[in-house]
Enzyme design. Structure first.
Site, short mmCIF file in Angstrom:
data_model
loop_
_atom_site.label_atom_id
_atom_site.label_comp_id
_atom_site.label_asym_id
_atom_site.label_seq_id
_atom_site.Cartn_x
_atom_site.Cartn_y
_atom_site.Cartn_z
N ASP A 72 0.83 -1.21 0.00
CA ASP A 72 0.00 0.00 0.00
C ASP A 72 0.87 1.25 0.00
O ASP A 72 2.01 1.25 0.47
CB ASP A 72 -0.97 0.01 1.18
CG ASP A 72 -0.28 -0.05 2.54
OD1 ASP A 72 0.76 -0.73 2.65
OD2 ASP A 72 -0.78 0.57 3.50
N GLU A 138 -0.01 -0.96 5.95
CA GLU A 138 1.07 -0.36 6.74
C GLU A 138 0.90 1.14 6.84
O GLU A 138 1.18 1.73 7.88
CB GLU A 138 2.43 -0.69 6.12
CG GLU A 138 3.62 -0.45 7.05
CD GLU A 138 4.16 0.98 7.03
OE1 GLU A 138 4.94 1.33 7.93
OE2 GLU A 138 3.81 1.75 6.11
#
Length: 380
Positions: A72, A138
């Site tokens: 991400d 994250e």
């Protein structure tokens, strides 16, 4: 230009062009899993809530080296502020790989995959095992990503001796800094209660701003610890302070303050909480505290992993690396709870989370070589 790209840059292009804004993965992990399965990894998908994760492993008994990272990326910000569109990946005329995630951390993911493919081809019967722990959570809340996967690994007593996290650790030149630990992060929302009233009649009210100000000043001036050889002193910062109704003639009824500790191994969660409570009590406040622990501090001492990483950086770049615990938190804090030696090693972090994120394209090939040589030193 695509025809002249190195294997690492080809994969980096393929990952960066996918708009995987947290917690969306956009097929990045599927691409990585296919590549790993093709060179003998057993791949396990771990979708938790809306988050895509996977765990992959190749090898047998013996020490386990894990590569960890995230697919991400943070939101782009205003598109018209970018020199090139954030997912229209390219290498510009200055040799910079441009695009959201180039530094944080799709460049590292590409380097990891290509390095492992090469290592497995060169050392098919390597000792121990290689694993991957990859998440799409994250940059967001980080509750259903690495943290949750680590708990599953703990439940089944999965072994992780060493872990390289691909966070962009370098500051000016590739490999000049690696992270061998991180400070802990302890947040808190403080509510101080007063009594609402008219500003012309303060004796009939209790102003929480006036009441809280001396206590907040004392908290801000407090020396929490002196740090140590690996960590700077613990810091206390107020990040939000809110009170008032918006009217100029009303004494507010409560105040909310949000603060954060970045703490070293010289302090504990319980110790910091007790000291905050003691200061607030000393000032006679009517208050409520809501604590939120993001992660404990961790430290990897010089040893097999740090030595192998440092030697590989020296061999590839000619420079000596500096271990550091500075900066924010990372998913390394979750992995370290397994007793794992954790080192963060990735490209230069000068443009992470910024408009026009970019890294020197050639650095990713150097990073691939550093990862490869580290595997040779630990597992060949």
């Amino acid at each position: 230009m695509t025809a002249t790209l190195t294997p690492t840059l080809e994969l980096a292009f393929d990952l960066i062009r996918r708009p995987s804004v947290t917690p969306v993965d956009e097929g990045c992990q599927e691409l990585m899993m296919r590549r790993l399965a093709a060179c003998g990894f057993e791949v396990e998908r771990m979708r938790i809530e809306e988050v895509e994760n996977f765990w992959a492993k190749r090898g047998g008994d013996g020490p386990v080296l894990c590569f960890a990272g995230h697919t991400d990326v943070v939101p782009t910000g205003p598109l018209d502020a970018w020199q090139y569109q954030p997912f229209d990946v390219r290498v510009d005329e200055e040799g910079m790989l441009c695009g959201r995630g180039a530094a944080d951390m799709k460049g590292s993911l590409a380097s990891m995959i290509v390095a492992v493919e090469r290592f497995v081809a060169d050392y098919p019967n390597h000792r121990g095992a290689i694993s991957f722990l990859i998440t799409s959570d994250e940059e967001g809340p980080a509750q259903h990503g690495t943290k949750a996967v680590v708990e599953r690994l703990r439940e089944r007593s999965e072994r992780l001796d060493w872990c390289i996290v691909g966070e962009p650790s370098s500051t000016t030149l590739l490999g000049d800094v690696v992270k061998n630990g991180r400070r802990g992060s302890l947040g808190c929302t403080l509510t101080v209660y007063g009594k609402q009233g008219h500003v012309a009649y303060p004796h009939l009210a209790k102003n929480p701003i006036h009441l809280a100000a001396p206590a907040l000043a004392e908290l801000a001036a407090e020396h929490w610890d002196h740090g140590n050889d690996y960590f700077p002193p613990t810091s206390f910062q107020v990040s939000n302070l809110n009170s008032g109704t918006g009217a100029t003639n009303v004494i507010p009824g409560e105040l909310k303050a949000v603060f954060n500790f970045r703490f070293s191994t010289e302090s504990t969660v319980e110790g910091l909480q007790q000291r905050v409570t003691a200061i607030l009590d000393k000032h006679g406040l009517d208050y409520h505290l809501e604590w939120a622990l993001s992660g404990l501090p961790f430290l990897t001492q010089p040893g097999e992993l740090l030595d192998a990483v440092a030697a590989s950086i020296k061999n590839v770049t000619g420079r000596d690396t500096t271990p550091s615990t500075s900066g924010g938190t990372s998913d390394g804090r979750f992995i370290a709870t397994l007793g794992t030696q954790v080192v963060e090693l990735g490209p230069v972090n000068a443009t992470i989370h910024q408009i026009n994120e970019r890294v020197l394209a050639s650095d990713l090939d150097l990073l691939t070589e550093v990862y490869y040589q580290t595997m040779v030193k630990l597992l060949a």
